[in-house]
Design a protein around this motif. Structure first.
Motif, PDB file in Angstrom:
ATOM      1  N   ILE A  51       4.089  -5.529  -4.107  1.00 40.54           N
ATOM      2  CA  ILE A  51       4.014  -4.107  -4.409  1.00 40.54           C
ATOM      3  C   ILE A  51       3.987  -3.260  -3.128  1.00 40.54           C
ATOM      4  O   ILE A  51       4.464  -2.127  -3.117  1.00 40.54           O
ATOM      5  CB  ILE A  51       2.782  -3.812  -5.305  1.00 40.54           C
ATOM      6  CG1 ILE A  51       2.642  -2.323  -5.644  1.00 40.54           C
ATOM      7  CG2 ILE A  51       1.516  -4.307  -4.693  1.00 40.54           C
ATOM      8  CD1 ILE A  51       3.667  -1.828  -6.606  1.00 40.54           C
ATOM      9  N   VAL A  52       3.501  -3.823  -2.023  1.00 42.06           N
ATOM     10  CA  VAL A  52       3.455  -3.054  -0.776  1.00 42.06           C
ATOM     11  C   VAL A  52       4.862  -2.630  -0.378  1.00 42.06           C
ATOM     12  O   VAL A  52       5.087  -1.487   0.024  1.00 42.06           O
ATOM     13  CB  VAL A  52       2.825  -3.877   0.366  1.00 42.06           C
ATOM     14  CG1 VAL A  52       2.475  -2.967   1.519  1.00 42.06           C
ATOM     15  CG2 VAL A  52       1.599  -4.593  -0.104  1.00 42.06           C
ATOM     16  N   ILE A  53       5.816  -3.553  -0.503  1.00 38.19           N
ATOM     17  CA  ILE A  53       7.189  -3.241  -0.115  1.00 38.19           C
ATOM     18  C   ILE A  53       7.763  -2.172  -1.037  1.00 38.19           C
ATOM     19  O   ILE A  53       8.436  -1.235  -0.591  1.00 38.19           O
ATOM     20  CB  ILE A  53       8.055  -4.530  -0.154  1.00 38.19           C
ATOM     21  CG1 ILE A  53       7.588  -5.490   0.935  1.00 38.19           C
ATOM     22  CG2 ILE A  53       9.526  -4.201   0.029  1.00 38.19           C
ATOM     23  CD1 ILE A  53       8.336  -6.802   0.968  1.00 38.19           C
ATOM     24  N   LYS A  54       7.459  -2.289  -2.337  1.00 37.92           N
ATOM     25  CA  LYS A  54       7.993  -1.303  -3.279  1.00 37.92           C
ATOM     26  C   LYS A  54       7.422   0.086  -2.997  1.00 37.92           C
ATOM     27  O   LYS A  54       8.146   1.075  -3.042  1.00 37.92           O
ATOM     28  CB  LYS A  54       7.696  -1.745  -4.712  1.00 37.92           C
ATOM     29  CG  LYS A  54       8.560  -2.927  -5.120  1.00 37.92           C
ATOM     30  CD  LYS A  54       8.409  -3.237  -6.592  1.00 37.92           C
ATOM     31  CE  LYS A  54       7.277  -4.210  -6.812  1.00 37.92           C
ATOM     32  NZ  LYS A  54       7.152  -4.625  -8.204  1.00 37.92           N
ATOM     33  N   VAL A  55       6.133   0.134  -2.708  1.00 37.44           N
ATOM     34  CA  VAL A  55       5.518   1.427  -2.382  1.00 37.44           C
ATOM     35  C   VAL A  55       6.148   1.997  -1.107  1.00 37.44           C
ATOM     36  O   VAL A  55       6.402   3.197  -1.007  1.00 37.44           O
ATOM     37  CB  VAL A  55       3.996   1.268  -2.204  1.00 37.44           C
ATOM     38  CG1 VAL A  55       3.391   2.528  -1.619  1.00 37.44           C
ATOM     39  CG2 VAL A  55       3.352   0.954  -3.531  1.00 37.44           C
ATOM     40  N   PHE A  56       6.410   1.126  -0.159  1.00 30.01           N
ATOM     41  CA  PHE A  56       7.085   1.527   1.066  1.00 30.01           C
ATOM     42  C   PHE A  56       8.411   2.216   0.738  1.00 30.01           C
ATOM     43  O   PHE A  56       8.702   3.313   1.234  1.00 30.01           O
ATOM     44  CB  PHE A  56       7.328   0.269   1.890  1.00 30.01           C
ATOM     45  CG  PHE A  56       7.557   0.519   3.339  1.00 30.01           C
ATOM     46  CD1 PHE A  56       7.506   1.793   3.863  1.00 30.01           C
ATOM     47  CD2 PHE A  56       7.814  -0.549   4.179  1.00 30.01           C
ATOM     48  CE1 PHE A  56       7.718   2.013   5.207  1.00 30.01           C
ATOM     49  CE2 PHE A  56       8.018  -0.341   5.522  1.00 30.01           C
ATOM     50  CZ  PHE A  56       7.974   0.931   6.033  1.00 30.01           C
ATOM     51  N   GLY A  57       9.198   1.593  -0.130  1.00 33.24           N
ATOM     52  CA  GLY A  57      10.465   2.180  -0.556  1.00 33.24           C
ATOM     53  C   GLY A  57      10.266   3.531  -1.209  1.00 33.24           C
ATOM     54  O   GLY A  57      10.993   4.487  -0.932  1.00 33.24           O
ATOM     55  N   LEU A  58       9.238   3.632  -2.056  1.00 40.40           N
ATOM     56  CA  LEU A  58       8.954   4.907  -2.726  1.00 40.40           C
ATOM     57  C   LEU A  58       8.667   5.997  -1.712  1.00 40.40           C
ATOM     58  O   LEU A  58       9.130   7.133  -1.841  1.00 40.40           O
ATOM     59  CB  LEU A  58       7.738   4.745  -3.644  1.00 40.40           C
ATOM     60  CG  LEU A  58       7.974   4.129  -5.002  1.00 40.40           C
ATOM     61  CD1 LEU A  58       6.669   3.980  -5.742  1.00 40.40           C
ATOM     62  CD2 LEU A  58       8.931   5.004  -5.791  1.00 40.40           C
ATOM     63  N   ILE A  59       7.888   5.640  -0.695  1.00 43.24           N
ATOM     64  CA  ILE A  59       7.528   6.632   0.315  1.00 43.24           C
ATOM     65  C   ILE A  59       8.773   7.106   1.062  1.00 43.24           C
ATOM     66  O   ILE A  59       8.923   8.286   1.354  1.00 43.24           O
ATOM     67  CB  ILE A  59       6.470   6.044   1.277  1.00 43.24           C
ATOM     68  CG1 ILE A  59       5.156   5.891   0.516  1.00 43.24           C
ATOM     69  CG2 ILE A  59       6.286   6.926   2.499  1.00 43.24           C
ATOM     70  CD1 ILE A  59       4.062   5.212   1.287  1.00 43.24           C
ATOM     71  N   ILE A  60       9.693   6.156   1.333  1.00 43.17           N
ATOM     72  CA  ILE A  60      10.938   6.557   2.017  1.00 43.17           C
ATOM     73  C   ILE A  60      11.762   7.474   1.115  1.00 43.17           C
ATOM     74  O   ILE A  60      12.294   8.486   1.558  1.00 43.17           O
ATOM     75  CB  ILE A  60      11.768   5.309   2.399  1.00 43.17           C
ATOM     76  CG1 ILE A  60      10.989   4.450   3.379  1.00 43.17           C
ATOM     77  CG2 ILE A  60      13.097   5.722   3.019  1.00 43.17           C
ATOM     78  CD1 ILE A  60      11.660   3.133   3.701  1.00 43.17           C
ATOM     79  N   ILE A  61      11.830   7.122  -0.174  1.00 42.86           N
ATOM     80  CA  ILE A  61      12.630   7.928  -1.099  1.00 42.86           C
ATOM     81  C   ILE A  61      12.114   9.363  -1.145  1.00 42.86           C
ATOM     82  O   ILE A  61      12.877  10.320  -1.137  1.00 42.86           O
ATOM     83  CB  ILE A  61      12.599   7.303  -2.515  1.00 42.86           C
ATOM     84  CG1 ILE A  61      13.365   5.992  -2.519  1.00 42.86           C
ATOM     85  CG2 ILE A  61      13.216   8.255  -3.533  1.00 42.86           C
ATOM     86  CD1 ILE A  61      13.275   5.242  -3.827  1.00 42.86           C
ATOM     87  N   ASP A 116      12.012  14.618   4.629  1.00 42.43           N
ATOM     88  CA  ASP A 116      13.398  14.888   5.003  1.00 42.43           C
ATOM     89  C   ASP A 116      14.345  13.862   4.376  1.00 42.43           C
ATOM     90  O   ASP A 116      15.454  13.672   4.834  1.00 42.43           O
ATOM     91  CB  ASP A 116      13.548  14.895   6.526  1.00 42.43           C
ATOM     92  CG  ASP A 116      13.049  13.603   7.144  1.00 42.43           C
ATOM     93  OD1 ASP A 116      12.408  12.815   6.409  1.00 42.43           O
ATOM     94  OD2 ASP A 116      13.300  13.370   8.332  1.00 42.43           O
ATOM     95  N   TRP A 172      16.685  12.144   1.212  1.00 38.11           N
ATOM     96  CA  TRP A 172      17.773  12.796   0.475  1.00 38.11           C
ATOM     97  C   TRP A 172      17.337  13.338  -0.866  1.00 38.11           C
ATOM     98  O   TRP A 172      17.916  14.290  -1.378  1.00 38.11           O
ATOM     99  CB  TRP A 172      18.980  11.887   0.365  1.00 38.11           C
ATOM    100  CG  TRP A 172      18.708  10.538  -0.211  1.00 38.11           C
ATOM    101  CD1 TRP A 172      18.247   9.450   0.464  1.00 38.11           C
ATOM    102  CD2 TRP A 172      18.844  10.128  -1.570  1.00 38.11           C
ATOM    103  NE1 TRP A 172      18.096   8.397  -0.386  1.00 38.11           N
ATOM    104  CE2 TRP A 172      18.460   8.772  -1.631  1.00 38.11           C
ATOM    105  CE3 TRP A 172      19.270  10.751  -2.737  1.00 38.11           C
ATOM    106  CZ2 TRP A 172      18.475   8.052  -2.817  1.00 38.11           C
ATOM    107  CZ3 TRP A 172      19.286  10.030  -3.921  1.00 38.11           C
ATOM    108  CH2 TRP A 172      18.886   8.702  -3.953  1.00 38.11           C
ATOM    109  N   VAL A 177       3.264   6.794 -10.587  1.00 38.55           N
ATOM    110  CA  VAL A 177       4.551   6.159 -10.278  1.00 38.55           C
ATOM    111  C   VAL A 177       4.327   4.802  -9.612  1.00 38.55           C
ATOM    112  O   VAL A 177       4.984   3.809  -9.942  1.00 38.55           O
ATOM    113  CB  VAL A 177       5.416   7.074  -9.383  1.00 38.55           C
ATOM    114  CG1 VAL A 177       6.662   6.343  -8.921  1.00 38.55           C
ATOM    115  CG2 VAL A 177       5.802   8.327 -10.142  1.00 38.55           C
ATOM    116  N   LEU A 190      -2.326   3.148  -1.460  1.00 38.59           N
ATOM    117  CA  LEU A 190      -1.290   3.646  -0.547  1.00 38.59           C
ATOM    118  C   LEU A 190      -0.754   4.996  -0.988  1.00 38.59           C
ATOM    119  O   LEU A 190      -0.518   5.880  -0.164  1.00 38.59           O
ATOM    120  CB  LEU A 190      -0.147   2.632  -0.450  1.00 38.59           C
ATOM    121  CG  LEU A 190      -0.473   1.386   0.351  1.00 38.59           C
ATOM    122  CD1 LEU A 190       0.631   0.359   0.210  1.00 38.59           C
ATOM    123  CD2 LEU A 190      -0.676   1.725   1.821  1.00 38.59           C
TER     124      LEU A 190
END
Lengths: 276, 295
Positions: free
Chosen positions: A103-113, A117, A119, A145, A217
């Protein structure tokens, strides 16, 4: 079997006993605890609005996450379960990968999304839907989420196994007799899968109640759910007894929900026997 | 074989196909679109992590999705601490999966076979670790180790053994669950036949029982591995500075000192999960995996 039972039994009893006992002692700060058993911590929990609010937020976010997990997951589970082509394997693989990646990696992706700045925000700003970058870190939407990402894959797999137990022929029979797709779903699929859905949603709710990583997180130190508060109480405030009390309350809540789901499952089973 | 109505209705369906339906199937289209959106929601974070890891920009502009300057630069700059953490996680998860099988297989055999009073109670004890929220397990083990350490002078927190016990605790029920599920469908007369034909107990187990329950063992071990490999709430209490598992390292990395190489190593982990899944599909088939996996 006996050795296994002894190992697991000892681990359960020992670990649960220690913190449950600890939860009855008073915190003196710096990790020291008082030497008489009192109910202070429990009284504090149920009188302090901060703790009660935490409990409420935990229940609220978990319920929302469980609801939306079902809402997003059920059609997918249905699609995969009823698919006849080899594509179903691929779709299933997507779900399983999503379940297995931490889940850490998925949350990481969410934060990037949802980065200021990123998209998504550029698009939202460009379409004038929001006037400043929308963030999911540090609010309850984000926590919900995050919890959904924690449970969705699991939820789909659960519902998939539920739907597989319902014979396809029942649906076909309904359609042959002239029921529309919607009506068939409402009158055949939904009632038959209701026991599975109920028990599954309680399981998902429980997972959310105990979920630490995504809440910590995405809560960003501003949204506290019980698991997050437990970790902070131990790591930052070094109050083991209070953390023990919080854990005990979380544990009892979760166990009560489990009992409820066992009870419901029994009810459904007997009800089903009457029908068939 | 029991009477199955599916085939009969299938025939009827095929003879009348295509079923008379008016107009465009809006309902079906809506269903597909809806499911695609669910998939996008579910998979987007992982796609974004892998995509962003390919961006080779400077440190503070290093998170870009889609990548602006594609390069594998950050893959080369994964610090050794992350590899150490990954190594520890592999060791731990592998060990937990193995240990879970050692404890879980006899337990499952016992639950299904033994005519003991209180079987429901025993099986619920074995499942109990799944009911306890992980964070509670973490703090419970931490306090247990403190108490044990105060009494004997042996402190387990921050040691491999301490961490391992915690992971084993949550991993075991998965193997028990999957193997039990298979055993309940397994015809025990096969074993009796082997025994009556003169096979020893051990060779009956090895030649008859084990091959039958193997898919369950694989599935359970896989669940056990993945649960241990991705765990934060237990490990966060039982690790020590300089001795962390990969998810915990990632967790702290995101909270405190962010480094774009995290993206690269996270992508490697995602690929690893994909590979494991492919291997499992080849080995037992995904369908079998899930059928025995539903607890």
């Amino acid at each position: 079997m006996l050795p296994s039972f002894i190992v697991i039994g000892i681990l359960i009893v020992a670990s649960q006993y220690v913190f449950l006992k600890g939860s009855f002692y008073k915190d003196l700060g710096l990790g020291r605890i008082g030497d008489t058993a009192v109910l202070d911590n429990y009284i504090r929990f149920f009188t302090d609005p901060f703790y009660l609010r935490t409990l409420w937020i935990t229940i609220k976010t978990s319920a929302l996450a469980a609801f939306f997990t079902l809402l997003l997951g059920f059609p997918v589970a249905y699609l995969i379960a009823r698919m006849r082509s080899r594509w179903s394997m691929l779709l299933l693989a997507g779900i399983v990968v999503a379940t297995f990646v931490t889940i850490v990696i998925k949350v990481f992706g969410l934060i990037i999304i949802f980065a200021a700045d990123g998209w998504v925000n550029k698009m939202l700003l460009g379409l004038h839907i929001v006037d400043r970058p929308y963030t999911i870190i540090g609010n309850q939407v984000g926590v919900v989420v995050g919890l959904m990402h924690f449970t969705l894959g699991f939820g789909v797999l659960l519902l998939y196994s539920v739907i597989q137990t319902i014979p396809r022929s029942l649906e076909e029979a309904a359609q042959i007799h002239g029921a529309s797709r919607f009506r068939m779903h409402l009158r055949v699929l939904l009632p038959l899968s209701l026991p599975g859905i109920t028990v599954g949603s309680l399981m998902i709710f429980n997972m959310c109640m105990g979920a630490f990583t995504s809440a910590a997180l995405l809560g960003g130190g501003r949204v506290f759910t019980l698991p997050v508060l437990i970790q902070r109480t131990v790591m930052m405030e070094v109050k083991y007894s209070m953390a023990g009390t919080l854990s005990a309350i979380l544990l009892i809540t979760v166990l009560l929900i489990n009992l409820l789901s066992v009870f419901l499952l029994r009810r459904f089973r007997t009800a089903r026997l009457v029908v068939t | 074989m029991s009477y199955s109505p599916t085939n009969a209705t299938d025939l009827v369906q095929r003879r009348n196909s295509p079923p008379p339906r008016m107009g465009f199937p809006w309902g079906r289209l809506f269903h597909y679109v809806y499911c695609s959106l669910s998939y996008i929601f579910l998979l987007a974070p992982m796609v974004v992590v892998v995509g962003a890891s390919l961006h080779g920009g400077e440190f503070y502009t290093a998170i870009r999705f889609p990548p602006v300057e594609p390069s594998l630069r950050w893959y080369g700059e994964i610090p050794s601490s992350q590899f150490e953490a990954l190594g520890l996680s592999f060791l731990l998860a592998g060990g937990a999966a193995l240990g879970a099988c050692v404890i879980g297989i006899p337990a499952a055999l016992g639950i299904v076979r033994a005519r003991l009073p209180g079987r429901t109670f025993i099986s619920s004890v074995f499942r109990a670790p799944l009911q306890i929220p992980s964070i509670v397990t973490g703090i419970a083990f931490l306090q247990l180790y403190y108490l044990f350490g105060d009494a004997t002078g042996l402190y387990f927190q921050g040691t491999f053994l301490g961490l391992y016990l915690g992971h084993l605790f949550v991993a075991t029920p998965y193997v028990i669950g999957t193997v039990t599920a298979i055993l309940q469908r397994f015809d025990s007369r096969l074993e009796e036949a082997a025994l009556s034909l003169g096979a020893s107990r051990w060779s009956t187990f090895r030649r008859v029982t084990l091959p039958v329950i193997m898919p369950g063992v694989y599935a359970g071990a896989l669940y056990a591995f993945m649960v241990s490999f991705g765990d934060v709430p237990i490990s966060i209490f039982l690790t020590a500075p300089g001795f962390v598992t990969y998810p915990v390292e990632l967790f702290y990395g995101m909270e405190n000192d962010f480094n774009p190489s995290i993206l690269a190593s996270a992508s490697l982990v995602i690929f690893f999960c994909l590979l494991v899944l492919l291997g499992m599909q080849k080995l037992v088939g995904l369908d079998n995996l899930l059928r025995s996996g539903s607890r």
